[in-house]
Design a protein around this motif. Sequence first.
Motif, PDB file in Angstrom:
ATOM      1  N   SER A  20     -17.378  99.194 -21.729  1.00  0.00           N
ATOM      2  CA  SER A  20     -16.657 100.346 -22.265  1.00  0.00           C
ATOM      3  C   SER A  20     -16.699 100.304 -23.783  1.00  0.00           C
ATOM      4  CB  SER A  20     -15.206 100.370 -21.768  1.00  0.00           C
ATOM      5  OG  SER A  20     -14.483  99.268 -22.251  1.00  0.00           O
ATOM      6  N   PHE A  21     -16.873 101.463 -24.406  1.00  0.00           N
ATOM      7  CA  PHE A  21     -16.906 101.531 -25.869  1.00  0.00           C
ATOM      8  C   PHE A  21     -16.884 102.990 -26.307  1.00  0.00           C
ATOM      9  CE2 PHE A  21     -21.226 101.490 -24.294  1.00  0.00           C
ATOM     10  CZ  PHE A  21     -21.874 102.478 -25.009  1.00  0.00           C
ATOM     11  N   TRP A  22     -16.589 103.184 -27.578  1.00  0.00           N
ATOM     12  CA  TRP A  22     -16.631 104.509 -28.205  1.00  0.00           C
ATOM     13  C   TRP A  22     -17.892 104.599 -29.058  1.00  0.00           C
ATOM     14  CZ3 TRP A  22     -12.930 108.368 -27.514  1.00  0.00           C
ATOM     15  CH2 TRP A  22     -11.789 107.987 -26.797  1.00  0.00           C
ATOM     16  N   LEU A  23     -18.546 105.754 -29.013  1.00  0.00           N
ATOM     17  CA  LEU A  23     -19.792 105.970 -29.754  1.00  0.00           C
ATOM     18  C   LEU A  23     -19.685 107.246 -30.584  1.00  0.00           C
ATOM     19  CD1 LEU A  23     -22.826 105.343 -30.309  1.00  0.00           C
ATOM     20  CD2 LEU A  23     -23.352 106.650 -28.237  1.00  0.00           C
TER      21      LEU A  23
ATOM     22  N   TRP B  87     -16.191 111.337 -31.654  1.00  0.00           N
ATOM     23  CA  TRP B  87     -16.107 110.102 -30.880  1.00  0.00           C
ATOM     24  C   TRP B  87     -16.199 110.421 -29.397  1.00  0.00           C
ATOM     25  CZ3 TRP B  87     -16.844 105.457 -32.656  1.00  0.00           C
ATOM     26  CH2 TRP B  87     -16.524 105.141 -33.981  1.00  0.00           C
ATOM     27  N   ASN B  88     -17.021 109.657 -28.687  1.00  0.00           N
ATOM     28  CA  ASN B  88     -17.178 109.816 -27.244  1.00  0.00           C
ATOM     29  C   ASN B  88     -16.974 108.458 -26.567  1.00  0.00           C
ATOM     30  OD1 ASN B  88     -18.318 112.719 -26.870  1.00  0.00           O
ATOM     31  ND2 ASN B  88     -19.538 111.848 -28.520  1.00  0.00           N
ATOM     32  N   TYR B  89     -16.199 108.484 -25.503  1.00  0.00           N
ATOM     33  CA  TYR B  89     -15.860 107.257 -24.791  1.00  0.00           C
ATOM     34  C   TYR B  89     -16.820 107.066 -23.623  1.00  0.00           C
ATOM     35  CZ  TYR B  89     -12.820 103.708 -22.646  1.00  0.00           C
ATOM     36  OH  TYR B  89     -12.312 102.548 -22.123  1.00  0.00           O
ATOM     37  N   ILE B  90     -17.512 105.930 -23.607  1.00  0.00           N
ATOM     38  CA  ILE B  90     -18.519 105.653 -22.578  1.00  0.00           C
ATOM     39  C   ILE B  90     -18.088 104.463 -21.735  1.00  0.00           C
ATOM     40  CG2 ILE B  90     -20.892 104.847 -22.202  1.00  0.00           C
ATOM     41  CD1 ILE B  90     -21.703 106.415 -24.675  1.00  0.00           C
ATOM     42  N   ASN B  91     -18.199 104.632 -20.411  1.00  0.00           N
ATOM     43  CA  ASN B  91     -17.958 103.540 -19.474  1.00  0.00           C
ATOM     44  C   ASN B  91     -19.116 103.445 -18.502  1.00  0.00           C
ATOM     45  OD1 ASN B  91     -15.063 104.675 -20.162  1.00  0.00           O
ATOM     46  ND2 ASN B  91     -14.794 102.540 -19.583  1.00  0.00           N
ATOM     47  N   ILE B  92     -19.615 102.234 -18.332  1.00  0.00           N
ATOM     48  CA  ILE B  92     -20.681 101.958 -17.363  1.00  0.00           C
ATOM     49  C   ILE B  92     -20.130 100.922 -16.393  1.00  0.00           C
ATOM     50  CG2 ILE B  92     -23.023 101.074 -17.035  1.00  0.00           C
ATOM     51  CD1 ILE B  92     -23.491 101.976 -20.022  1.00  0.00           C
TER      52      ILE B  92
ATOM     53  N   PHE C 256     -15.827  97.985 -28.406  1.00  0.00           N
ATOM     54  CA  PHE C 256     -16.812  97.565 -27.401  1.00  0.00           C
ATOM     55  C   PHE C 256     -16.214  96.454 -26.543  1.00  0.00           C
ATOM     56  CE2 PHE C 256     -20.333  95.622 -25.339  1.00  0.00           C
ATOM     57  CZ  PHE C 256     -21.303  96.603 -25.224  1.00  0.00           C
ATOM     58  N   SER C 257     -16.328  96.624 -25.215  1.00  0.00           N
ATOM     59  CA  SER C 257     -15.787  95.637 -24.281  1.00  0.00           C
ATOM     60  C   SER C 257     -16.739  95.449 -23.108  1.00  0.00           C
ATOM     61  CB  SER C 257     -14.416  96.106 -23.763  1.00  0.00           C
ATOM     62  OG  SER C 257     -13.940  95.247 -22.740  1.00  0.00           O
TER      63      SER C 257
ATOM     64  N   SER D 258      -6.660 105.747 -18.701  1.00  0.00           N
ATOM     65  CA  SER D 258      -5.589 105.086 -19.441  1.00  0.00           C
ATOM     66  C   SER D 258      -6.105 104.517 -20.759  1.00  0.00           C
ATOM     67  CB  SER D 258      -4.993 103.971 -18.570  1.00  0.00           C
ATOM     68  OG  SER D 258      -4.019 103.248 -19.281  1.00  0.00           O
ATOM     69  N   LEU D 259      -7.267 103.858 -20.735  1.00  0.00           N
ATOM     70  CA  LEU D 259      -7.854 103.311 -21.958  1.00  0.00           C
ATOM     71  C   LEU D 259      -8.262 104.427 -22.918  1.00  0.00           C
ATOM     72  CD1 LEU D 259     -10.030 100.469 -20.397  1.00  0.00           C
ATOM     73  CD2 LEU D 259      -8.018 100.171 -21.855  1.00  0.00           C
ATOM     74  N   TYR D 260      -8.771 105.510 -22.374  1.00  0.00           N
ATOM     75  CA  TYR D 260      -9.165 106.667 -23.189  1.00  0.00           C
ATOM     76  C   TYR D 260      -7.969 107.180 -23.988  1.00  0.00           C
ATOM     77  CZ  TYR D 260     -10.738 111.431 -24.276  1.00  0.00           C
ATOM     78  OH  TYR D 260     -11.059 112.601 -24.914  1.00  0.00           O
ATOM     79  N   LYS D 261      -6.840 107.376 -23.303  1.00  0.00           N
ATOM     80  CA  LYS D 261      -5.640 107.898 -23.959  1.00  0.00           C
ATOM     81  C   LYS D 261      -5.068 106.892 -24.955  1.00  0.00           C
ATOM     82  CE  LYS D 261      -4.335 110.795 -20.007  1.00  0.00           C
ATOM     83  NZ  LYS D 261      -3.345 110.985 -18.903  1.00  0.00           N
TER      84      LYS D 261
END
Length: 216
Positions: A54-57, A109-114, A172-173, A187-190
Amino acid sequence: MIRILIGILLFIFITYITINYILNQNVEYVDLFDGDKIDNAQNTDNNTKQFSYSFWLYMTKPPTHQSTIFSQIKDDDAKIVLSANNSTLTLTLDDSMSIYLDNFPFQKWNYINIVYFSGTIEFYLNSVLEKTLEIPVQNIYTESLINTEITIGNYNNDELGWQENNSYIAHFSYDPNSSYDQDKIRSLYKLQINSLVNDDSLSMKVSLLKNGIAIN
């Protein structure tokens, strides 16, 4: 009565500003031009069947050639690479399977999760599930990457890559033992979205980090 109301509103406003300031101080920004690396040597559970990135790009403008956002490579049969080319993100797994995300939004900013769990890869953008790829479990080896380092951006890479002060990563995590569900992602996004600085402050923020705190 009006003075009391104004005082309460002022207290709420100051508290909001203070909390956002504190959150912002704890965010580490990485310019993809410089890149970074994450050492996972301490990870020992090699039997995991799940993981989450998970991270913001933030990209000011799209790269005009294939540029690596992050990679985790053990060998040709065990790798995961996320890259960008123009407005398309490409997630490559084990050199044999790919997920494509078109029309990626820029200048925000865009939040990405894989997320991977027992043969299914899920790709989230801003807490919304955008892509799913079903994979026969015997055909994926990315679970063996658990203690392989992660390379972000241009770090230790002489090839043409990201331009300076153009694209950034924050928060980045990598969790090698969990598969985040949508509730946790939301929840992490908010929680994190208000901690991020805007475009005008990004280059200054990264510059201060370089001078004051080692990012590698």
